[in-house]
Every structure is written in C-alpha cells, then in structure tokens.
Scaffold this active site. Structure first.
Site, PDB file in Angstrom:
ATOM      1  N   ASP A 108       0.924  -1.203  -0.040  1.00 47.67           N
ATOM      2  CA  ASP A 108      -0.054  -0.072  -0.040  1.00 47.67           C
ATOM      3  C   ASP A 108       0.860   1.268   0.015  1.00 47.67           C
ATOM      4  O   ASP A 108       0.436   2.095  -0.694  1.00 47.67           O
ATOM      5  CB  ASP A 108      -0.905  -0.055   1.544  1.00 47.67           C
ATOM      6  CG  ASP A 108      -1.852  -1.085   1.208  1.00 47.67           C
ATOM      7  OD1 ASP A 108      -2.099  -1.811  -0.077  1.00 47.67           O
ATOM      8  OD2 ASP A 108      -2.801  -1.150   2.006  1.00 47.67           O
ATOM      9  N   GLU A 162       3.892   1.790  -1.173  1.00 48.74           N
ATOM     10  CA  GLU A 162       4.221   2.074  -2.426  1.00 48.74           C
ATOM     11  C   GLU A 162       3.319   2.646  -3.285  1.00 48.74           C
ATOM     12  O   GLU A 162       3.706   3.584  -4.294  1.00 48.74           O
ATOM     13  CB  GLU A 162       5.127   0.803  -2.974  1.00 48.74           C
ATOM     14  CG  GLU A 162       6.199   0.951  -3.383  1.00 48.74           C
ATOM     15  CD  GLU A 162       6.922  -0.507  -3.738  1.00 48.74           C
ATOM     16  OE1 GLU A 162       6.924  -0.924  -4.858  1.00 48.74           O
ATOM     17  OE2 GLU A 162       7.151  -1.255  -2.696  1.00 48.74           O
ATOM     18  N   SER A 195     -36.733  -6.452 -14.259  1.00 53.67           N
ATOM     19  CA  SER A 195     -36.862  -7.196 -12.650  1.00 53.67           C
ATOM     20  C   SER A 195     -36.552  -8.719 -13.104  1.00 53.67           C
ATOM     21  O   SER A 195     -36.408  -9.241 -14.077  1.00 53.67           O
ATOM     22  CB  SER A 195     -37.814  -6.792 -12.103  1.00 53.67           C
ATOM     23  OG  SER A 195     -39.032  -7.277 -12.701  1.00 53.67           O
ATOM     24  N   GLU A 206     -24.818 -17.910 -10.859  1.00 52.74           N
ATOM     25  CA  GLU A 206     -24.016 -16.948 -10.184  1.00 52.74           C
ATOM     26  C   GLU A 206     -24.774 -16.384  -9.090  1.00 52.74           C
ATOM     27  O   GLU A 206     -25.801 -16.862  -8.666  1.00 52.74           O
ATOM     28  CB  GLU A 206     -23.881 -15.589 -11.087  1.00 52.74           C
ATOM     29  CG  GLU A 206     -25.301 -14.936 -11.522  1.00 52.74           C
ATOM     30  CD  GLU A 206     -24.939 -13.984 -12.624  1.00 52.74           C
ATOM     31  OE1 GLU A 206     -24.312 -14.205 -13.397  1.00 52.74           O
ATOM     32  OE2 GLU A 206     -26.083 -12.968 -12.769  1.00 52.74           O
ATOM     33  N   LYS A 217     -26.616 -13.942  -6.052  1.00 55.80           N
ATOM     34  CA  LYS A 217     -27.505 -12.646  -6.140  1.00 55.80           C
ATOM     35  C   LYS A 217     -27.022 -11.741  -5.065  1.00 55.80           C
ATOM     36  O   LYS A 217     -27.178 -11.852  -3.709  1.00 55.80           O
ATOM     37  CB  LYS A 217     -28.770 -13.053  -5.691  1.00 55.80           C
ATOM     38  CG  LYS A 217     -29.681 -11.937  -5.959  1.00 55.80           C
ATOM     39  CD  LYS A 217     -31.412 -12.544  -5.945  1.00 55.80           C
ATOM     40  CE  LYS A 217     -32.139 -11.010  -6.371  1.00 55.80           C
ATOM     41  NZ  LYS A 217     -32.020 -10.054  -5.584  1.00 55.80           N
ATOM     42  N   LYS A 223     -29.171 -18.283 -14.993  1.00 59.86           N
ATOM     43  CA  LYS A 223     -29.819 -17.654 -16.482  1.00 59.86           C
ATOM     44  C   LYS A 223     -29.409 -18.752 -17.518  1.00 59.86           C
ATOM     45  O   LYS A 223     -28.710 -19.720 -17.523  1.00 59.86           O
ATOM     46  CB  LYS A 223     -28.882 -16.387 -16.506  1.00 59.86           C
ATOM     47  CG  LYS A 223     -29.164 -15.368 -15.766  1.00 59.86           C
ATOM     48  CD  LYS A 223     -27.951 -14.080 -15.829  1.00 59.86           C
ATOM     49  CE  LYS A 223     -28.500 -13.071 -14.506  1.00 59.86           C
ATOM     50  NZ  LYS A 223     -27.590 -11.891 -14.524  1.00 59.86           N
ATOM     51  N   CYS A 244     -34.951  -7.572  40.549  1.00 56.26           N
ATOM     52  CA  CYS A 244     -35.168  -8.830  39.858  1.00 56.26           C
ATOM     53  C   CYS A 244     -36.481  -9.314  39.574  1.00 56.26           C
ATOM     54  O   CYS A 244     -37.264  -9.373  40.811  1.00 56.26           O
ATOM     55  CB  CYS A 244     -34.172  -9.876  40.412  1.00 56.26           C
ATOM     56  SG  CYS A 244     -34.435 -11.527  39.644  1.00 56.26           S
ATOM     57  N   CYS A 260     -32.084 -16.563  44.018  1.00 59.42           N
ATOM     58  CA  CYS A 260     -32.699 -16.405  42.699  1.00 59.42           C
ATOM     59  C   CYS A 260     -33.012 -17.816  41.927  1.00 59.42           C
ATOM     60  O   CYS A 260     -32.213 -18.370  41.453  1.00 59.42           O
ATOM     61  CB  CYS A 260     -31.782 -15.505  41.720  1.00 59.42           C
ATOM     62  SG  CYS A 260     -32.736 -15.042  40.276  1.00 59.42           S
TER      63      CYS A 260
HETATM   64  O1  D41 Z   1     -26.740 -10.229  -8.212  1.00 62.88           O
HETATM   65  C1  D41 Z   1     -27.754  -9.699  -8.475  1.00 62.88           C
HETATM   66  N1  D41 Z   1     -28.184  -8.962  -7.640  1.00 62.88           N
HETATM   67  C2  D41 Z   1     -28.340  -9.887  -9.883  1.00 62.88           C
HETATM   68  C3  D41 Z   1     -29.499  -9.080 -10.139  1.00 62.88           C
HETATM   69  C4  D41 Z   1     -27.977 -10.853 -10.791  1.00 62.88           C
HETATM   70  N2  D41 Z   1     -26.810 -11.323 -10.482  1.00 62.88           N
HETATM   71  N3  D41 Z   1     -28.503 -10.746 -11.825  1.00 62.88           N
HETATM   72  C5  D41 Z   1     -29.259 -10.033 -12.269  1.00 62.88           C
HETATM   73  N4  D41 Z   1     -29.936 -10.211 -13.597  1.00 62.88           N
HETATM   74  C6  D41 Z   1     -30.760  -9.581 -13.879  1.00 62.88           C
HETATM   75  C7  D41 Z   1     -31.355 -10.009 -15.527  1.00 62.88           C
HETATM   76  C8  D41 Z   1     -31.610 -11.178 -15.544  1.00 62.88           C
HETATM   77  C9  D41 Z   1     -32.791  -9.001 -15.648  1.00 62.88           C
HETATM   78  C10 D41 Z   1     -30.309  -9.208 -16.523  1.00 62.88           C
HETATM   79  C11 D41 Z   1     -29.921  -9.273 -11.561  1.00 62.88           C
HETATM   80  C12 D41 Z   1     -31.133  -8.345 -11.937  1.00 62.88           C
HETATM   81  N5  D41 Z   1     -31.365  -8.726 -13.296  1.00 62.88           N
HETATM   82  C13 D41 Z   1     -31.748  -7.372 -11.338  1.00 62.88           C
HETATM   83  N6  D41 Z   1     -31.421  -6.723 -10.330  1.00 62.88           N
HETATM   84  C14 D41 Z   1     -32.216  -5.750  -9.877  1.00 62.88           C
HETATM   85  C15 D41 Z   1     -33.370  -5.927 -10.575  1.00 62.88           C
HETATM   86  C16 D41 Z   1     -33.019  -6.932 -11.589  1.00 62.88           C
END
Ligand code: D41
Length: 665
Positions: free
Chosen positions: A38, A40, A87, A119, A121, A296, A414, A439
C-alpha cells in the site's frame, strides 16, 4: 495531450504513473491479487497528484486521482435507460426451480438438458455503467427500470469500476449492468467509525451501500469502500455480443470490469440445485452478503427466444434464501435473568418469519444497547436471525415510530426473586444480586447449563424437568442431581418409570467426565489440575505464565467462596471424577494455536472461553495478526473481526469453537 515545450517529459511521466497505478488497482480491487505494498502505491499516487497540481491542463477524467469525489450536487439528475433494466422473478423452493427449468425447456422445445449460467445474487443496488469509446461516461441507478438517477460522481470513487476499459478497441457504446455493494469487513469498519464519531450506525451492508451511493457529496462516498460486480448488459454498439452469458462475463473480466469468481455453468435442474447446495455451505464465509442465487439460460440466442413476462425475462430466475431480516412490531420490552444473574432486555415481538422460523422474542443485549439503538415499545423494528444465531433487534424504522412509543425502563429489582439489580460502573451488564441460592432463575439457568451437552451431558434432564425439581425443592445445587432416587423422579409430571431410570443412568454415566467439561459445567475458568488450584495462593498463580492479576483474582474469589468449594467437594463425593492423565493428553490438541476473542458470545463468558481454550493447550491473545490461528467472534464484534477477514484468518462462532474444543482433529 499538451505539446508545449517541456511538457512532454511530465506528460510521459504522468501517463506512465496512471497506467502503473491503474494496473496495481486492477490487481488489487478486481483480481484480489495485490501486486505492491500500500505504501508504495501511495507514493506513486502522491507523485501523480503533485504533477497534476502543477500541470492542471494535463488532468483527464480517467486519472486515478479523480476518484476522490468532488463538490456536492444540489440533486441527482434523472437518467432515461436506453434499454430498460428488467426485474427478475423469484423462486424459493426446489419445486420452484424445477418448474422454472421445465418452463424453459418447454419454451425452447428442447429435449436435452438446458445449459445455465449460475451466479450469486448480491444484496446491493443495481446500476448501469455507460462506457462511450471505452471511457466511463455515466452511471445511473436502476430506479423504476425505465429511468434512474445519475450517480456518476459517486460511482467514479469505486475502485473496482474502471474509468477506462482495458482494450485497444473499445465498443462505441457499452452499458454494463451490475450491483454496487459493501463487503462485510468494510461495513464493520464503517460502523466502527460511525460509533466512534457518535453517528448513527447502518443496519446492514445493503443499507450502508445504498446510503453511500445516494450521497450528494461524492467525497463522502469516496470514504465508504464500495464494490461492484457486473452481471448483465444493456445497450451495445460497435462490438459483437458474446454467444453466452458466461462468455459475456469473461469478456467483462478482460476489459478490467470486476465479475465474481463464484459462478458456474451447469445443465438441467439438478445442476442448478447442486450449485445451490455448494454455495449454501460457503455462504457465511463469503466476504459479502448474498440473498440468493441467480440462474440464467446461458445461450444468448435461447435467452432471446424465450422473451419476457411483464417486466422480467423468462430466461432467468432468482433462487432466494429465506430472508434473514424481517420487519415487525415491538409489543413489549422486558428482562430475562440468566444463569449468572445477567439481566438481558428482551423485545417481545409480533410473530414474524425470519430465516425460516417464527420469531416472537429477540435479544436487545443490555441497557446501553437499547439506548444506543433507541428501541421503544410500539416501534417497527428490523429483526435479524442469521444461521443458528439468536434473533436480535437491529434497528427501528424512524418513519413508522408511533407518537406513543414508550421508552424501556430497566427494572431496579429482579423480576424473579426481587433482589436488587446491580450494575457495576464500568460494566455493560446489570446483574441480579440474589445469587444462586435466592434467585430461582439463576438456579434453573445454572442447573440447565450444568446438564447441557457441552457440559456434563446428562440426557433426559430437560428444561421442564429442572423447573419441577427446583420448584419442589428437590434440587438446589448440581450435587443434588446425584442424590435423586428413582421414586422421587417417577413422581414428577410427564415422568414414566422408564424415563426416570434413563435419567438415573445418564447421571451415572456423567460422573466419569473430563476436566474441561467439569470446568465448563461449573461456569468458571481454571488451569492445571483442580487439587493444585484449590491449594494455590495468588502468588503461585501469578507465577504461571499468562495468568494476570485479574484472572488470578477471579479464580481465587470463586474458590474462596466456601459454597463453591463445598459444591466441588460434594460433586466429587458423589462420584464425579476425571482422568487427569487423559486430560493432559487431550489438553495438547490446541498446542501452538493462538485465538483472539471479540464481541459477546451467546453463552460463554469471555474468561470461560479463554479457560477452555487454554485447558486444551491454546493461547489467547488480544490482537489479530497473520499469526492468529482463529478469531472467535460474537455479537458486536468490530474491528478485530474486520482485521481477521482482511488477513484471511478463519473466524469461528461459539458453536464452532466448542466443536473445535471437542474434536481433537
Ligand atoms: O446479483 C444480483 N443482484 C443480480 C441481479 C444478478 N446476479 N443478476 C441479475 N440479472 C438480471 C437480469 C436477468 C434481468 C439481467 C440481476 C437483475 N437482473 C436485477 N437486479 C435488480 C433488478 C433486476
């Protein structure tokens, strides 16, 4: 670039510094593989800053110096998203996920198993980053999906977001979508800072990230250590869209955009559910909070073929974990008396489901905590229950505080035995002064602890049985358990002769124990053999390595109490014994291991935990370093926990510590 005489050399040096700093920052923030110390980095950074101060005409928007934030904005401008930010539909159960996979297969009219990209969330805020000719031009929140807020100045302070893409041939326009979040260690540090400054703490990393991103003053955002992970794409112009979602994320990675490593490509519903199980076991160890997983359809062509339902794509689903937090109402606040007499304020709640179970009580820890969090009767509160942890009240919701919300008053006597409650000036915990004999709450708590699995492990002696034994005056001290006869036990409610005999048998078995268990059962700390200890003077104790005056005093005061000495004698007279040589052998298994204790553990007092670790051969130290073997963290763990996470030192909760103490593996 400025071409005036003499500028070329500065300009070249500036250019070199920027590239070098960017390379190190990328290694540190995106790849998680630091390349230089850090100090450096700071030296190079300062040199660049000084050159830019002397030659302001050479400052560019993508210089690493431009991440420190600027003058506050009057408000955030609205940004219309080119391609709406959709969404995502939620699933909660295996059935939901299998149904999702079935819908996808049918929609694609595919016979074989569908390929999915899995993946995490992230529990943060969705954001769109617009790169024009490879340079970060604008960043906007998701908002309602069609339009969000322009948070470019704040986003520029996030080091894992490149100000310029790492490519010679950037696309004309690239909209990167992802999540802004705060790592748990950074959250702990931030709250520590807030506490030290007497400011309000954030309830969780998500709120902290949201609060930091919505700062009109980007200089504040710059101090908040936000992170970013990419997971999607909006508008793309001037480059070919990769064929698969996994290839898109690989491309992002090449461009220097942070993507999370915890991802996989799998086939079919079974593949999805296996990923869910895998991540579930590692969730607590992740550096950041997640609230589920996202699956996905991997092939972009297939994604496009599936289309949308209302505002969510058919190709994706979020597999959500049961929420660890919920909002409910405080019906009342009263106190509980523990086995050591500790008075704990407890919030009685309108029943609410958290982390998969119904919660009606949540701990408020102690009086100061109630004041600090300003929790009142009638408040709407956020309740958290993570893993096996006892539910706790995190914060109240200011907008929903009723006018007649009532402050909690700590009782002076108490509620169980009527004795005076005493709170020593330098302690957070108030205690009932009635003690074990007066107690019943302390007596029952102490007896329950004595028989518990980690202590003497006496099966069949449950809470209700102990309640009856104490109320009928059959048991006052643990030694009384060993005087119980079959007849007396059989006469208790819900006690058949068979189960009474089982209790007698369990009591007999428990007499053969180990010293650590016995110490734990008594609820005090200890070292060496008991006989030596009972005879030891304070001077002799102080001669033993690592025993300070405070600890020696606490052992002595326990043993000097004639009632305690008598209890130990009675238990030994009843036949409770241990093999001292076996204890010696067993005590070696944590040899060479160093522990750091931080925060409040749910059951063990700090000196008890220390005694047990030392009885097993381990050492307890006060500060975390690379040499620390484990950090044992409880409630309100602060900077030590953050340090452990930073150094990669394994973190144990109480349960894990007890497991480690029990299993010499
Ligand atoms: O990690 C997340 N919160 C996340 C959110 C994620 N890994 N993938 C996401 N993929 C999408 C789409 C499929 C619509 C591209 C998302 C969200 N949407 C998302 N986050 C908030 C609203 C939608």
């Amino acid at each position: 670039m400025n071409a005036a005489t003499g500028h070329e050399s500065y300009s070249a040096r500036i250019q070199w510094l920027r590239e070098d700093l960017n390379r190190h920052a990328h290694a540190y923030y995106v790849l998680d593989q630091p390349t230089i110390p850090d100090a450096e980095y700071d030296t190079l950074f300062t040199e660049l800053q000084q050159l830019e101060t002397k030659h302001p005409d050479l400052i560019t928007a993508d210089s690493p110096t431009q991440r420190v934030g600027g003058a506050p904005l009057p408000e955030f401008a609205q940004v219309q998203h080119d391609v709406p930010m959709l969404s995502i539909n939620n699933g909660f159960s295996e059935d939901d996920i299998r149904a999702f996979d079935r819908r996808v297969s049918e929609g694609l009219e595919q016979s074989g198993e569908v390929e999915y990209a899995c993946e995490l969330k992230f529990d943060g805020l969705a954001i769109n980053l617009r790169y024009v000719d490879g340079v970060l031009e604008q960043a906007a929140t998701r908002g309602d999906g069609s339009a969000g807020e322009d948070v470019t100045a704040n986003i520029r302070t996030i080091h894992s977001i490149p100000l310029r893409l790492r490519t010679e041939h950037p696309p004309k326009i690239l909209d990167v979508r992802g999540e802004v979040l705060m790592f748990k260690a950074d959250f702990a540090r931030l709250n520590q800072r807030q506490r030290d400054a007497g400011l309000k703490e954030f309830a969780n990393p998500r709120n902290a990230a949201a609060g930091s991103l919505r700062q009109l003053d980007s200089r504040i955002t710059a101090q908040r250590s936000l992170r970013f992970f990419a997971y999607g794409i909006g508008h793309l112009d001037g480059a070919a869209l990769p064929d698969t979602h996994s290839a898109l994320l690989d491309w992002y990675s090449e461009l220097g955009i942070a993507v999370c490593d915890e991802r996989a490509v799998v086939r079919g519903a079974d593949g999805l559910l296996k990923f869910f199980t895998d991540i579930g076991t590692r969730r607590a160890a992740l550096a950041y909070d997640i609230d589920g997983l996202v699956y996905k359809v991997n092939r972009v062509q297939q994604q496009q073929a599936l289309g949308f339902v209302s505002r969510a794509p058919r190709f994706a689903v979020a597999h959500k974990f049961p929420a660890e937090e919920a909002t409910t109402t405080v019906l009342d606040i009263n106190v509980q008396v523990g086995r050591t007499g500790a008075i704990t304020p407890v919030a009685r709640l309108a029943p609410v489901s958290v982390g998969g179970v119904t919660v009606t009580n949540a701990t408020l820890h102690n009086e100061d905590e109630v004041r600090r969090k300003d929790i009142r009767i009638g408040d709407s509160v956020i309740v958290r229950r993570a893993g096996d942890v006892i539910p706790e009240v995190v914060a109240f919701v200011p907008e929903r505080r009723p006018a007649d919300a009532k402050e909690f008053l700590m009782p002076t006597t108490c509620p169980v035995c009527g004795s005076v409650i005493i709170r020593p000036e330098d302690e957070a915990v108030a205690r009932c002064s009635g003690g074990w004999l007066k107690c019943a709450a302390q007596r029952k708590g102490g007896l329950q602890h004595f028989v518990s699995r980690r202590a003497m492990d006496i099966e069949g002696l449950g809470e209700q049985l102990i309640e009856q034994l104490v109320d009928r005056g059959l048991v006052t001290t643990p030694a009384d358990f060993y005087k119980l006869g079959l007849v007396a036990l059989s006469e208790l409610e819900r006690m058949a002769e068979k189960s009474a005999q089982n209790v007698i048998d369990a009591l007999t078995v428990s007499k053969s124990t180990t010293l650590p268990r016995f110490i734990y059962a008594l609820g005090t700390r200890h070292f060496g053999t008991l006989d030596a200890l009972m005879a030891a003077s304070e001077e002799e104790m102080l001669a033993v390595e690592d025993v300070g005056p405070v600890v020696a005093q606490s052992i002595l005061s326990f043993l000097h109490d004639p009632l305690n000495r008598e209890l130990i004698e009675q238990l030994r007279a009843a036949g409770v014994h241990w093999d001292e040589s076996a204890v010696e052998r067993q005590s070696q298994h944590l040899n060479g291991k160093t522990f750091v204790l931080t925060g409040t553990l749910p059951n063990l007092k700090r000196d008890e935990a220390q005694a047990m670790i030392e009885a097993a051969g381990g050492k307890v130290s006060g500060s975390v370093s690379k040499k620390t073997s484990y950090v044992v963290a409880g409630e309100e763990a602060g900077s030590k926990l953050a340090k452990a996470e930073e150094l990669g030192v394994p973190v144990l909760d109480e349960e894990a510590l007890l497991q480690l103490l029990e299993n010499p593996t």
